[in-house]
Scaffold this motif. Structure first.
Motif, PDB file in Angstrom:
ATOM      1  N   GLU A 123     -44.602  18.511  -8.958  1.00 56.67           N
ATOM      2  CA  GLU A 123     -45.062  19.904  -8.868  1.00 56.67           C
ATOM      3  C   GLU A 123     -44.939  20.412  -7.446  1.00 56.67           C
ATOM      4  N   LYS A 134     -43.074  23.724  -6.313  1.00 58.48           N
ATOM      5  CA  LYS A 134     -43.779  24.756  -5.556  1.00 58.48           C
ATOM      6  C   LYS A 134     -43.147  24.940  -4.177  1.00 58.48           C
ATOM      7  N   GLU A 174     -40.477  27.346  -4.632  1.00 64.09           N
ATOM      8  CA  GLU A 174     -41.058  28.681  -4.758  1.00 64.09           C
ATOM      9  C   GLU A 174     -41.520  29.191  -3.397  1.00 64.09           C
ATOM     10  N   PHE A 226     -52.133  25.935  -2.434  1.00 59.47           N
ATOM     11  CA  PHE A 226     -51.011  26.810  -2.795  1.00 59.47           C
ATOM     12  C   PHE A 226     -51.450  28.032  -3.583  1.00 59.47           C
TER      13      PHE A 226
END
Length: 377
Positions: A188, A192, A195, A305
């Motif tokens: 993950e 992320k 992103e 985050f």
């Protein structure tokens, strides 16, 4: 001669990227030093424009500088390590204590996410030398290791639940989060991270646009000031050709120009301050995103985050427009027209009155066309 001694703070020999003591230190042209791997990693992630920047002061270099090992800094690092080993400082208020020290607790320099313990320089050596421990994840000494343990199952948190947007342990996947969309925290984190790069890219693009607007506005303001000054000077030149009876009008026009200049500049300065505030906010957010992207702790990264990246975007300034043509040309034209109109009236009056005078007493006057051209140019 006695050997000179130099006192060096540990922070002075820390890499601004990984925040650890420099490893294979190199110095970039601006004077800042980094780990060889850290600075190369930063530059490898930058775009292919051929412009490279210092992660600390943002000074840019073209082409990419050739990096060489800084032997002077490397020698200072060795001396610092020897000094720390010989006289390790005890943990003070705010410091993380070594979990393996008996008696006087020394200040921890690293925390192990696998062992969930913190270590001083001496007790950290096994993690640097024993093959079985070298694979453990070491991070900067932290007091928050307990937050990485599931409060319900007392297991290490290493899984991310996409359904509930939370970090969990493997036992949680069998109970409270059973059937949820779960992945490894590191997986993950990688997603992320991609992103985050996109968010940073958009933010940097916004930052460049805002800075361009700022520079454009400054240029327009400077041009506007010059135009206002030119209008005042032209008005002064024109009015000085008139007789003292219109001195009051000259002053009124000058005040009008100055008042309009003050009003327009005040509005432009308010816009300038707004742009500067937005640029400062964008820079602050960019710094926060940089710090988040460099966080080695996957769990801390994921926990931070959501709040950082889902927070409200900075105020959109797309509605802000910069007027590129601000001048007093209309005022200047009006003043010139007024001057010629008054001068023609004055000449007509003078010619009429001079015609009544005897021919021998008539006085010569400069050519009106020549006078007009001298004023214009």
């Amino acid at each position: 001669m006695a050997e000179a001694s130099i006192s060096v703070d540990r922070d002075q020999l820390s890499c601004p990227v990984c925040l650890d003591l420099l490893k294979n230190p190199v110095t970039v042209p601006c004077g800042h030093s980094f780990c060889m791997d850290c600075i190369n990693g930063c530059w490898d992630q930058e775009n292919q424009s051929g412009v490279y920047s210092c992660p600390q002061c943002r000074e840019t270099f073209t082409p990419r500088p050739v990096l060489r090992r800084s032997y002077f800094i490397a020698e200072m690092l060795e001396k610092l390590k020897k000094i720390e080993l010989q006289a390790a400082s005890p943990a003070g208020p705010g410091d993380v204590e070594c979990d393996f020290c008996t008696g006087r607790k020394l200040r921890a320099v690293k925390s192990c996410l696998t062992c969930l313990a913190s270590f001083c320089e001496a007790h950290l050596k096994p993690h640097q030398e024993v093959p079985a421990l070298k694979n453990h994840k070491l991070v900067k000494a932290s007091k928050q290791l307990q937050e990485k343990i599931c409060s319900q199952h007392d297991k290490l948190i290493e899984i991310y639940c996409r359904t509930d947007h939370s970090c969990i342990c493997y036992l949680c996947t069998m109970h409270e989060h059973k059937g949820h969309d779960t992945v490894a925290a590191v997986a993950e984190r990688n997603q992320k991270q991609d992103e985050l790069k996109q968010i940073q890219k958009k933010l940097q693009q916004r930052l460049q646009e805002e800075e361009q607007k700022l520079q454009q506005l400054k240029l327009v303001m400077n041009s506007f000031k010059c135009s206002a000054q030119a209008a005042v000077e032209d008005s002064e030149k024109i009015f000085t050709e008139l007789i003292h009876s219109i001195e009051k009008k000259r002053s009124e026009v000058t005040k009008l120009i100055r008042a309009q200049e003050k009003t327009e500049l005040r509005e432009a300065e308010e816009l300038l301050e707004k742009l500067e505030r937005q640029i400062s906010d964008l820079k602050r957010r960019n710094d926060e995103l940089n710090q988040l992207s460099q966080n080695e702790d996957h769990i801390s990264f994921l926990q931070s985050f959501q709040n950082l990246c889902i927070s409200s975007e900075p105020e959109d300034s797309s509605s802000i427009s910069v007027c590129e043509q601000l001048s007093f040309d209309a005022v200047r034209k009006s003043v010139v027209y007024l001057f010629f109109d008054l001068k023609q009236r004055l000449e007509h009056f003078c010619n009429k009155e001079f015609g009544k005078l005897p021919q021998g007493k008539r006085r010569t006057r400069p050519d009106s066309h020549t006078s007009h051209q001298s004023l214009i140019h």
